[in-house]
Design a protein around this motif. Structure first.
Motif, PDB file in Angstrom:
ATOM      1  N   GLY A 222      24.792 -48.078  16.264  1.00  0.00           N
ATOM      2  CA  GLY A 222      23.845 -48.113  17.372  1.00  0.00           C
ATOM      3  C   GLY A 222      22.989 -49.364  17.354  1.00  0.00           C
ATOM      4  O   GLY A 222      22.758 -49.985  18.389  1.00  0.00           O
ATOM      5  N   LEU A 223      22.535 -49.766  16.166  1.00  0.00           N
ATOM      6  CA  LEU A 223      21.741 -50.984  16.068  1.00  0.00           C
ATOM      7  C   LEU A 223      22.572 -52.207  16.422  1.00  0.00           C
ATOM      8  O   LEU A 223      22.066 -53.158  17.033  1.00  0.00           O
ATOM      9  N   GLY A 224      23.857 -52.181  16.066  1.00  0.00           N
ATOM     10  CA  GLY A 224      24.729 -53.291  16.457  1.00  0.00           C
ATOM     11  C   GLY A 224      24.830 -53.413  17.963  1.00  0.00           C
ATOM     12  O   GLY A 224      24.811 -54.533  18.511  1.00  0.00           O
ATOM     13  N   MET A 225      24.913 -52.279  18.664  1.00  0.00           N
ATOM     14  CA  MET A 225      24.955 -52.314  20.126  1.00  0.00           C
ATOM     15  C   MET A 225      23.628 -52.787  20.703  1.00  0.00           C
ATOM     16  O   MET A 225      23.604 -53.526  21.697  1.00  0.00           O
ATOM     17  N   LEU A 226      22.517 -52.381  20.092  1.00  0.00           N
ATOM     18  CA  LEU A 226      21.217 -52.853  20.569  1.00  0.00           C
ATOM     19  C   LEU A 226      21.085 -54.370  20.419  1.00  0.00           C
ATOM     20  O   LEU A 226      20.524 -55.040  21.290  1.00  0.00           O
ATOM     21  N   VAL A 227      21.606 -54.903  19.322  1.00  0.00           N
ATOM     22  CA  VAL A 227      21.570 -56.357  19.132  1.00  0.00           C
ATOM     23  C   VAL A 227      22.341 -57.052  20.247  1.00  0.00           C
ATOM     24  O   VAL A 227      21.898 -58.072  20.802  1.00  0.00           O
ATOM     25  N   GLN A 228      23.491 -56.498  20.624  1.00  0.00           N
ATOM     26  CA  GLN A 228      24.290 -57.111  21.694  1.00  0.00           C
ATOM     27  C   GLN A 228      23.609 -57.037  23.048  1.00  0.00           C
ATOM     28  O   GLN A 228      23.902 -57.833  23.946  1.00  0.00           O
ATOM     29  N   ALA A 229      22.673 -56.083  23.190  1.00  0.00           N
ATOM     30  CA  ALA A 229      21.974 -55.918  24.478  1.00  0.00           C
ATOM     31  C   ALA A 229      20.645 -56.676  24.528  1.00  0.00           C
ATOM     32  O   ALA A 229      19.930 -56.593  25.539  1.00  0.00           O
ATOM     33  N   ILE A 230      20.298 -57.418  23.468  1.00  0.00           N
ATOM     34  CA  ILE A 230      19.036 -58.161  23.460  1.00  0.00           C
ATOM     35  C   ILE A 230      19.017 -59.166  24.619  1.00  0.00           C
ATOM     36  O   ILE A 230      19.972 -59.909  24.836  1.00  0.00           O
ATOM     37  N   GLY A 231      17.932 -59.160  25.363  1.00  0.00           N
ATOM     38  CA  GLY A 231      17.782 -60.068  26.501  1.00  0.00           C
ATOM     39  C   GLY A 231      18.394 -59.561  27.789  1.00  0.00           C
ATOM     40  O   GLY A 231      18.367 -60.267  28.800  1.00  0.00           O
ATOM     41  N   SER A 232      18.931 -58.338  27.767  1.00  0.00           N
ATOM     42  CA  SER A 232      19.528 -57.795  28.987  1.00  0.00           C
ATOM     43  C   SER A 232      18.463 -57.556  30.053  1.00  0.00           C
ATOM     44  O   SER A 232      17.266 -57.426  29.755  1.00  0.00           O
ATOM     45  N   ASP A 233      18.892 -57.498  31.302  1.00  0.00           N
ATOM     46  CA  ASP A 233      17.962 -57.236  32.404  1.00  0.00           C
ATOM     47  C   ASP A 233      17.218 -55.923  32.191  1.00  0.00           C
ATOM     48  O   ASP A 233      16.021 -55.818  32.477  1.00  0.00           O
ATOM     49  N   ASP A 234      17.931 -54.918  31.680  1.00  0.00           N
ATOM     50  CA  ASP A 234      17.308 -53.614  31.475  1.00  0.00           C
ATOM     51  C   ASP A 234      16.223 -53.685  30.402  1.00  0.00           C
ATOM     52  O   ASP A 234      15.152 -53.081  30.547  1.00  0.00           O
ATOM     53  N   MET A 235      16.479 -54.414  29.312  1.00  0.00           N
ATOM     54  CA  MET A 235      15.480 -54.538  28.256  1.00  0.00           C
ATOM     55  C   MET A 235      14.218 -55.217  28.771  1.00  0.00           C
ATOM     56  O   MET A 235      13.097 -54.742  28.556  1.00  0.00           O
ATOM     57  N   ILE A 236      14.386 -56.324  29.469  1.00  0.00           N
ATOM     58  CA  ILE A 236      13.231 -57.093  29.934  1.00  0.00           C
ATOM     59  C   ILE A 236      12.439 -56.317  30.988  1.00  0.00           C
ATOM     60  O   ILE A 236      11.210 -56.270  30.955  1.00  0.00           O
ATOM     61  N   GLU A 237      13.145 -55.665  31.907  1.00  0.00           N
ATOM     62  CA  GLU A 237      12.456 -54.891  32.935  1.00  0.00           C
ATOM     63  C   GLU A 237      11.723 -53.706  32.309  1.00  0.00           C
ATOM     64  O   GLU A 237      10.563 -53.424  32.652  1.00  0.00           O
ATOM     65  N   GLY A 238      12.357 -53.017  31.377  1.00  0.00           N
ATOM     66  CA  GLY A 238      11.727 -51.860  30.754  1.00  0.00           C
ATOM     67  C   GLY A 238      10.465 -52.245  29.999  1.00  0.00           C
ATOM     68  O   GLY A 238       9.437 -51.570  30.095  1.00  0.00           O
ATOM     69  N   ALA A 239      10.525 -53.348  29.256  1.00  0.00           N
ATOM     70  CA  ALA A 239       9.365 -53.787  28.485  1.00  0.00           C
ATOM     71  C   ALA A 239       8.231 -54.246  29.394  1.00  0.00           C
ATOM     72  O   ALA A 239       7.063 -53.904  29.186  1.00  0.00           O
ATOM     73  N   ASN A 240       8.571 -55.028  30.417  1.00  0.00           N
ATOM     74  CA  ASN A 240       7.537 -55.508  31.337  1.00  0.00           C
ATOM     75  C   ASN A 240       6.877 -54.355  32.088  1.00  0.00           C
ATOM     76  O   ASN A 240       5.655 -54.338  32.270  1.00  0.00           O
ATOM     77  N   ALA A 241       7.677 -53.386  32.522  1.00  0.00           N
ATOM     78  CA  ALA A 241       7.118 -52.245  33.239  1.00  0.00           C
ATOM     79  C   ALA A 241       6.173 -51.458  32.343  1.00  0.00           C
ATOM     80  O   ALA A 241       5.104 -51.014  32.784  1.00  0.00           O
ATOM     81  N   PHE A 242       6.553 -51.295  31.082  1.00  0.00           N
ATOM     82  CA  PHE A 242       5.698 -50.573  30.140  1.00  0.00           C
ATOM     83  C   PHE A 242       4.363 -51.286  29.969  1.00  0.00           C
ATOM     84  O   PHE A 242       3.300 -50.666  30.045  1.00  0.00           O
ATOM     85  N   MET A 243       4.406 -52.574  29.750  1.00  0.00           N
ATOM     86  CA  MET A 243       3.166 -53.324  29.505  1.00  0.00           C
ATOM     87  C   MET A 243       2.314 -53.443  30.762  1.00  0.00           C
ATOM     88  O   MET A 243       1.088 -53.517  30.691  1.00  0.00           O
ATOM     89  N   GLU A 244       2.964 -53.437  31.939  1.00  0.00           N
ATOM     90  CA  GLU A 244       2.232 -53.526  33.196  1.00  0.00           C
ATOM     91  C   GLU A 244       1.848 -52.156  33.744  1.00  0.00           C
ATOM     92  O   GLU A 244       1.272 -52.066  34.829  1.00  0.00           O
ATOM     93  N   LYS A 245       2.223 -51.103  33.006  1.00  0.00           N
ATOM     94  CA  LYS A 245       1.880 -49.728  33.375  1.00  0.00           C
ATOM     95  C   LYS A 245       2.369 -49.374  34.779  1.00  0.00           C
ATOM     96  O   LYS A 245       1.613 -48.867  35.616  1.00  0.00           O
ATOM     97  N   ARG A 246       3.643 -49.647  35.012  1.00  0.00           N
ATOM     98  CA  ARG A 246       4.261 -49.314  36.295  1.00  0.00           C
ATOM     99  C   ARG A 246       5.637 -48.703  36.039  1.00  0.00           C
ATOM    100  O   ARG A 246       6.218 -48.872  34.957  1.00  0.00           O
ATOM    101  N   PRO A 247       6.203 -47.978  37.030  1.00  0.00           N
ATOM    102  CA  PRO A 247       7.538 -47.441  36.849  1.00  0.00           C
ATOM    103  C   PRO A 247       8.565 -48.579  36.763  1.00  0.00           C
ATOM    104  O   PRO A 247       8.470 -49.559  37.515  1.00  0.00           O
ATOM    105  N   PRO A 248       9.539 -48.482  35.893  1.00  0.00           N
ATOM    106  CA  PRO A 248      10.563 -49.535  35.816  1.00  0.00           C
ATOM    107  C   PRO A 248      11.498 -49.475  37.002  1.00  0.00           C
ATOM    108  O   PRO A 248      11.742 -48.403  37.581  1.00  0.00           O
ATOM    109  N   GLN A 249      12.015 -50.644  37.382  1.00  0.00           N
ATOM    110  CA  GLN A 249      13.016 -50.736  38.457  1.00  0.00           C
ATOM    111  C   GLN A 249      14.290 -51.319  37.835  1.00  0.00           C
ATOM    112  O   GLN A 249      14.541 -52.521  37.917  1.00  0.00           O
ATOM    113  N   PHE A 250      15.082 -50.464  37.212  1.00  0.00           N
ATOM    114  CA  PHE A 250      16.278 -50.929  36.527  1.00  0.00           C
ATOM    115  C   PHE A 250      17.374 -51.281  37.545  1.00  0.00           C
ATOM    116  O   PHE A 250      17.493 -50.647  38.595  1.00  0.00           O
ATOM    117  N   PRO A 251      18.188 -52.297  37.249  1.00  0.00           N
ATOM    118  CA  PRO A 251      19.297 -52.648  38.154  1.00  0.00           C
ATOM    119  C   PRO A 251      20.319 -51.517  38.217  1.00  0.00           C
ATOM    120  O   PRO A 251      20.457 -50.731  37.273  1.00  0.00           O
TER     121      PRO A 251
END
Length: 254
Positions: A222-251
């Motif tokens: 599982g950690l190997g798959m997470l490493v391959q997903a680093i920088g993905s659109d979903d990761m960046i959107e999820g993190a930004n939405a969390f810090m901005e306290k808004r619902p995420p808008q995943f692609p």
């Protein structure tokens, strides 16, 4: 400010997470400090993990997910796995004294501990798919053994929050007490453990790690798959939405 505080209380080592400004979320250095303290705890009869007032643990620090570095994220993932392995490999029983929200990796920290006592105000839940991650180091595998597969998938996939009483009914914690009584209750548990044979408690713990050890390859994969997903659109959107306290808008899925 030290990431953790350690103290001796009777025969027990208490480890208190000490990053209140981020709800005790850990980065690689903090996870390493907790692991070091646990690895050096064999002279005690038990170990207690808790947080400074207001939060137990919000899991891995999410700030780095918005602008992820492969090296940094790999370090965080590896340090998380080392932390949970340290708990399971510790020859002494490890108790989670859950004094506040246990979210994401903080909930998996509860899963990794041998026993858990919760304050009534504590809450529990996973955050992975909501913040552009996945709880692969306990919640997607070992937690199913503890509380049942369907309920574990509910926690892992839907990212809901659960009260201490709900966690008790599910089997995620052993006892729920009033907030002001938490530390006294945990001291009673440590005193009860101190009256038992440390040698045979260690044998019992090692034997009980069957399901954890069986899931160990799942953690690594599982950690190997997470490493391959680093920088993905979903990761960046999820993190930004969390810090901005808004619902995420995943692609949309492709």
């Amino acid at each position: 400010m030290a990431d953790i505080e350690t103290s001796e209380r009777g025969s027990a080592l208490w480890i208190r997470l000490n990053r209140p400004e981020r709800r005790n979320a850990y980065d690689a250095a903090m996870a390493g400090a907790i692991s070091d303290a646990i690895d050096d705890a064999s002279r005690y009869r038990s170990v207690v993990i808790t947080g400074v007032p207001g939060s137990f643990c919000a899991g891995g620090s999410l700030g780095s997910l918005a602008t992820p570095s492969v090296t940094e994220m790999r370090g965080l993932y590896r340090s998380s796995l080392r932390l949970f392995d340290s708990i399971r490999n510790c020859p002494r029983p490890v108790i989670a004294a859950v004094n506040g929200p246990a979210g994401g990796g903080g909930n998996e920290l509860v899963v990794a501990c041998d026993l858990a006592v919760a304050a009534r105000s504590a809450t529990f839940g996973q955050t992975g798919p909501r913040v552009g991650s996945s709880p692969v180091t306990g919640a997607t595998n070992v937690m199913g053994v503890q509380i049942g597969e369907k309920r574990a998938k509910e926690l892992s996939m839907l990212c809901r929050r659960y009260s201490a009483e709900q966690a008790l009914v599910m089997g995620l914690v052993n006892e729920v007490v009033e907030d002001d009584d938490l530390e006294a209750a945990v001291v009673r548990w440590t005193e009860e453990l101190a009256a038992l044979s440390p040698r045979y408690l260690e044998i019992t713990k090692v034997s009980s790690n069957l399901w954890w050890n069986s899931a160990r390859d799942s953690f690594a994969n599982g950690l190997g798959m997470l490493v391959q997903a680093i920088g993905s659109d979903d990761m960046i959107e999820g993190a930004n939405a969390f810090m901005e306290k808004r619902p995420p808008q995943f692609p949309d899925p492709s």
